[in-house]
Design a protein around this motif. Structure first.
Motif, PDB file in Angstrom:
ATOM      1  N   GLU A   1       0.880  -1.163   0.000  1.00 54.02           N
ATOM      2  CA  GLU A   1       0.000   0.000   0.000  1.00 54.02           C
ATOM      3  C   GLU A   1       0.916   1.211   0.000  1.00 54.02           C
ATOM      4  O   GLU A   1       1.915   1.217   0.716  1.00 54.02           O
ATOM      5  N   PRO A   2       0.597   2.249  -0.794  1.00 52.01           N
ATOM      6  CA  PRO A   2       1.499   3.408  -0.881  1.00 52.01           C
ATOM      7  C   PRO A   2       1.365   4.381   0.288  1.00 52.01           C
ATOM      8  O   PRO A   2       1.332   5.589   0.105  1.00 52.01           O
ATOM      9  N   LYS A   3       1.266   3.830   1.494  1.00 55.20           N
ATOM     10  CA  LYS A   3       1.239   4.662   2.701  1.00 55.20           C
ATOM     11  C   LYS A   3       1.706   3.809   3.871  1.00 55.20           C
ATOM     12  O   LYS A   3       1.639   2.582   3.841  1.00 55.20           O
ATOM     13  N   LYS A   4       2.191   4.492   4.899  1.00 59.20           N
ATOM     14  CA  LYS A   4       2.690   3.801   6.079  1.00 59.20           C
ATOM     15  C   LYS A   4       1.508   3.450   6.982  1.00 59.20           C
ATOM     16  O   LYS A   4       0.744   4.334   7.381  1.00 59.20           O
TER      17      LYS A   4
ATOM     18  N   THR B   1       6.744  -1.958   7.180  1.00 59.02           N
ATOM     19  CA  THR B   1       6.757  -0.718   6.404  1.00 59.02           C
ATOM     20  C   THR B   1       8.181  -0.252   6.156  1.00 59.02           C
ATOM     21  O   THR B   1       9.099  -0.542   6.928  1.00 59.02           O
TER      22      THR B   1
ATOM     23  N   ASN C   1       7.209   5.220   2.740  1.00 59.99           N
ATOM     24  CA  ASN C   1       5.756   5.399   2.646  1.00 59.99           C
ATOM     25  C   ASN C   1       5.063   4.160   2.075  1.00 59.99           C
ATOM     26  O   ASN C   1       4.011   4.271   1.459  1.00 59.99           O
ATOM     27  N   LYS C   2       5.651   2.972   2.267  1.00 59.54           N
ATOM     28  CA  LYS C   2       5.068   1.737   1.748  1.00 59.54           C
ATOM     29  C   LYS C   2       4.845   0.731   2.874  1.00 59.54           C
ATOM     30  O   LYS C   2       5.691   0.548   3.728  1.00 59.54           O
ATOM     31  N   THR C   3       3.692   0.075   2.838  1.00 61.41           N
ATOM     32  CA  THR C   3       3.372  -1.003   3.763  1.00 61.41           C
ATOM     33  C   THR C   3       3.296  -2.286   2.954  1.00 61.41           C
ATOM     34  O   THR C   3       2.462  -2.406   2.057  1.00 61.41           O
TER      35      THR C   3
END
Length: 160
Positions: free
Chosen positions: A97-100, A118, A121-123
């Motif tokens: 996912e492009p967010k933490k 993570t 900014n990737k999970t």
């Protein structure tokens, strides 16, 4: 003539970054699947390494794709498929996912897959199949890879 030449240069300059963005930097070497740009690596089990060497399992470098159901596979990740007649059997799909997200946020917002951690900014998480495709049903080797080897491999997942 200058105008045509400049248009060609502009098109060339614009296309190069787009092409490079779509490319996946996933590599497989000596049993390790990695993407140095994203900073992850994962070590394949002996059984998976043998199956890859025998061309029974294929490493697919993912591209960014949106499906009609809203799921997204992202560039820079990979999937492993066991080759069977008809449809190939998915063994594992690494995604992000492009967010933490914390593990709790991940479970709430994504709701499926196995959380890996993570970086930036990737999970990262992975997804395994819930059922066998036609042609893979009843094949003990495939079932063993899914239930034993893939989870063992994904335990070696590292973010650098």
């Amino acid at each position: 003539m200058k105008r045509v030449a400049m248009t060609g240069v502009l098109i060339g300059v614009c296309l190069i970054p787009v092409t490079a963005f779509g490319a996946s930097n996933v590599t497989y070497k000596t049993g390790t699947i990695q993407n140095k740009e994203f900073g992850y690596s994962v070590k394949a089990t002996t059984a998976l390494q043998t199956a890859i060497k025998q061309d029974k399992v294929e490493l697919v470098k993912n591209k960014t794709v949106k499906t009609k159901y809203g799921t997204v596979t992202r560039s820079g990740t990979f999937s492993l498929y066991y080759k069977v007649k008809g449809k190939d059997q998915l063994l594992v799909n690494l995604n992000f996912e492009p967010k933490k997200l914390s593990k709790k946020q991940f479970e709430k917002q994504v709701g499926f897959g196995t959380y890996l951690g993570t970086k930036g900014n990737k999970t990262y998480y992975y997804v395994q199949p819930t059922e066998a495709v036609k042609g893979a049903v009843g094949k003990a080797k495939i079932a063993n890879l899914i239930t034993s080897d893939v989870p063992a491999m994904m335990k070696t997942f590292k973010l650098k």
